[in-house]
Design a protein around this motif. Structure first.
Motif, PDB file in Angstrom:
ATOM      1  N   LEU A  47       0.866  -1.181   0.000  1.00 58.63           N
ATOM      2  CA  LEU A  47       0.000   0.000   0.000  1.00 58.63           C
ATOM      3  C   LEU A  47       0.902   1.230   0.000  1.00 58.63           C
ATOM      4  N   ASP A  48       0.827   2.033  -1.056  1.00 55.75           N
ATOM      5  CA  ASP A  48       1.720   3.189  -1.203  1.00 55.75           C
ATOM      6  C   ASP A  48       0.941   4.463  -0.913  1.00 55.75           C
ATOM      7  N   LEU A  49       1.098   4.986   0.322  1.00 58.86           N
ATOM      8  CA  LEU A  49       0.387   6.207   0.729  1.00 58.86           C
ATOM      9  C   LEU A  49       1.087   7.432   0.144  1.00 58.86           C
ATOM     10  N   ARG A  66       1.900  -7.117  -5.366  1.00 57.14           N
ATOM     11  CA  ARG A  66       0.702  -6.353  -5.727  1.00 57.14           C
ATOM     12  C   ARG A  66       0.878  -4.922  -5.204  1.00 57.14           C
ATOM     13  N   TYR A  67       0.146  -4.007  -5.816  1.00 58.29           N
ATOM     14  CA  TYR A  67       0.330  -2.584  -5.502  1.00 58.29           C
ATOM     15  C   TYR A  67      -1.023  -1.922  -5.378  1.00 58.29           C
ATOM     16  N   ARG A  68      -1.165  -1.047  -4.378  1.00 61.81           N
ATOM     17  CA  ARG A  68      -2.352  -0.200  -4.236  1.00 61.81           C
ATOM     18  C   ARG A  68      -1.856   1.203  -3.918  1.00 61.81           C
ATOM     19  N   GLY A  69      -2.215   2.169  -4.745  1.00 63.46           N
ATOM     20  CA  GLY A  69      -1.793   3.546  -4.507  1.00 63.46           C
ATOM     21  C   GLY A  69      -2.907   4.345  -3.858  1.00 63.46           C
ATOM     22  N   VAL A  70      -2.508   5.345  -3.078  1.00 61.81           N
ATOM     23  CA  VAL A  70      -3.465   6.260  -2.437  1.00 61.81           C
ATOM     24  C   VAL A  70      -2.874   7.659  -2.496  1.00 61.81           C
ATOM     25  N   ASP A  71      -3.662   8.639  -2.877  1.00 58.49           N
ATOM     26  CA  ASP A  71      -3.182  10.021  -2.855  1.00 58.49           C
ATOM     27  C   ASP A  71      -4.358  10.941  -2.562  1.00 58.49           C
ATOM     28  N   VAL A  90      -6.067   2.438  -7.468  1.00 52.36           N
ATOM     29  CA  VAL A  90      -5.572   3.701  -6.903  1.00 52.36           C
ATOM     30  C   VAL A  90      -6.770   4.388  -6.250  1.00 52.36           C
ATOM     31  N   ASP A  91      -6.652   4.687  -4.960  1.00 50.71           N
ATOM     32  CA  ASP A  91      -7.755   5.279  -4.198  1.00 50.71           C
ATOM     33  C   ASP A  91      -7.448   6.728  -3.862  1.00 50.71           C
ATOM     34  N   GLU A  92      -8.522   7.508  -3.696  1.00 50.06           N
ATOM     35  CA  GLU A  92      -8.354   8.867  -3.169  1.00 50.06           C
ATOM     36  C   GLU A  92      -8.411   8.776  -1.649  1.00 50.06           C
ATOM     37  N   PRO A 100      -7.003   0.662   4.167  1.00 49.51           N
ATOM     38  CA  PRO A 100      -7.262  -0.163   2.981  1.00 49.51           C
ATOM     39  C   PRO A 100      -8.432  -1.113   3.227  1.00 49.51           C
ATOM     40  N   PRO A 101      -9.047  -1.648   2.155  1.00 43.54           N
ATOM     41  CA  PRO A 101     -10.195  -2.541   2.328  1.00 43.54           C
ATOM     42  C   PRO A 101      -9.851  -3.836   3.076  1.00 43.54           C
ATOM     43  N   ALA A 102      -8.585  -4.251   3.004  1.00 45.87           N
ATOM     44  CA  ALA A 102      -8.121  -5.439   3.739  1.00 45.87           C
ATOM     45  C   ALA A 102      -6.679  -5.185   4.166  1.00 45.87           C
ATOM     46  N   PRO A 103      -6.204  -5.878   5.214  1.00 48.84           N
ATOM     47  CA  PRO A 103      -4.813  -5.659   5.642  1.00 48.84           C
ATOM     48  C   PRO A 103      -3.829  -5.907   4.491  1.00 48.84           C
ATOM     49  N   VAL A 104      -2.700  -5.216   4.533  1.00 43.91           N
ATOM     50  CA  VAL A 104      -1.674  -5.341   3.494  1.00 43.91           C
ATOM     51  C   VAL A 104      -0.389  -5.866   4.136  1.00 43.91           C
ATOM     52  N   ALA A 105       0.509  -6.404   3.301  1.00 46.17           N
ATOM     53  CA  ALA A 105       1.785  -6.887   3.837  1.00 46.17           C
ATOM     54  C   ALA A 105       2.674  -5.700   4.212  1.00 46.17           C
TER      55      ALA A 105
END
Ligand SMILES: C[S@@+](CC[C@H](N)C(=O)[O-])C[C@H]1O[C@@H](n2cnc3c(N)ncnc32)[C@H](O)[C@@H]1O
Length: 207
Positions: A47-49, A66-71, A90-92, A100-105
């Motif tokens: 998860l990249d904040l 896997r990657y999830r971006g947030v800005d 990518v979430d706002e 995040p919707p579920a825990p991340v590593a």
């Protein structure tokens, strides 16, 4: 012009404009995210904040993560979605209250730790959804390392590893010099001396 307006104006092409050699810089960052401290495993989610245009994403995806971006900035989110082309969400969100919707590593925060309103509270929140480690960059001329490490430990991140990061942001080096810069990161006292004047640490904090 506010900082948010500045980010909005720079969003398209952020990574290519900000990093003289985006591939050398971001691939080294991705390597350290995967390996520093407790190593990540294939398919782990990062998860990249404050992800900016998600430039880091491709380098993590190509390592089997896997990657999830947030800005917080809509123009950055658009740029990240265009860049990643559906390969990652990518979430706002504001890093101070996003979950995040579920825990991340792993959770990462690059060039944005100063947007945490209360650093200790931020680390504690991140610990509630981060299973393996938190990784971020830190300017030791701006923050006292002991204070940051104490906040990490209080949040339950008891194993903290610091690695100097010497691939330059604003200068493109020939390949052999990039290799030399990476080798110098392990030079102990010499590396710490260089950090008094320039460069940052990459911090990996695991439970
Ligand atoms: C210096 S840029 C870093 C972008 C990217 N992480 C990188 O290393 O290239 C800072 C980013 O933080 C975002 N940002 C600023 N405040 C934020 C907040 N409170 N929550 C989430 N993102 C924020 C900005 O929109 C911008 O994309």
């Amino acid at each position: 012009m506010s900082k948010a307006e500045q980010y909005a104006r720079k969003a398209a092409g952020w990574s290519d404009a900000e990093y003289a050699d985006a591939t050398a810089y971001l691939s080294h960052r991705a390597d350290l995210i995967a390996t520093l401290g407790v190593p990540l495993a294939p398919n782990d989610e990062v998860l990249d904040l404050a992800c900016g245009d998600g430039g880091l994403g491709a380098f993590l995806l190509e390592r089997g993560l896997r990657y999830r971006g947030v800005d917080a900035e809509p123009a950055m989110i658009d740029a990240a979605r265009r860049r990643l082309g559906g390969r990652a969400p990518v979430d706002e969100g504001d890093l101070n209250d996003y979950a995040p919707p579920a825990p991340v590593a792993a959770t990462t925060v690059f060039r944005a730790i100063y947007y945490a309103r209360d650093r200790a509270a931020f680390f504690a929140r991140v610990a509630t959804f981060t299973e393996t480690k938190l990784v971020f960059d830190l300017n030791p001329r701006q923050y006292r390392l002991e204070d940051v490490v104490a906040d990490l430990r209080a949040a339950g991140f008891s194993r903290v590893v610091l690695r100097p990061f010497f691939v330059p942001q604003t200068q493109r080096l020939p390949g052999p010099l990039v290799a030399l810069a990476k080798a110098a990161e392990r030079s102990g006292p010499l590396a710490r001396l260089a950090l008094r004047a320039r460069f940052t640490y990459l911090v990996a904090a695991a439970r």
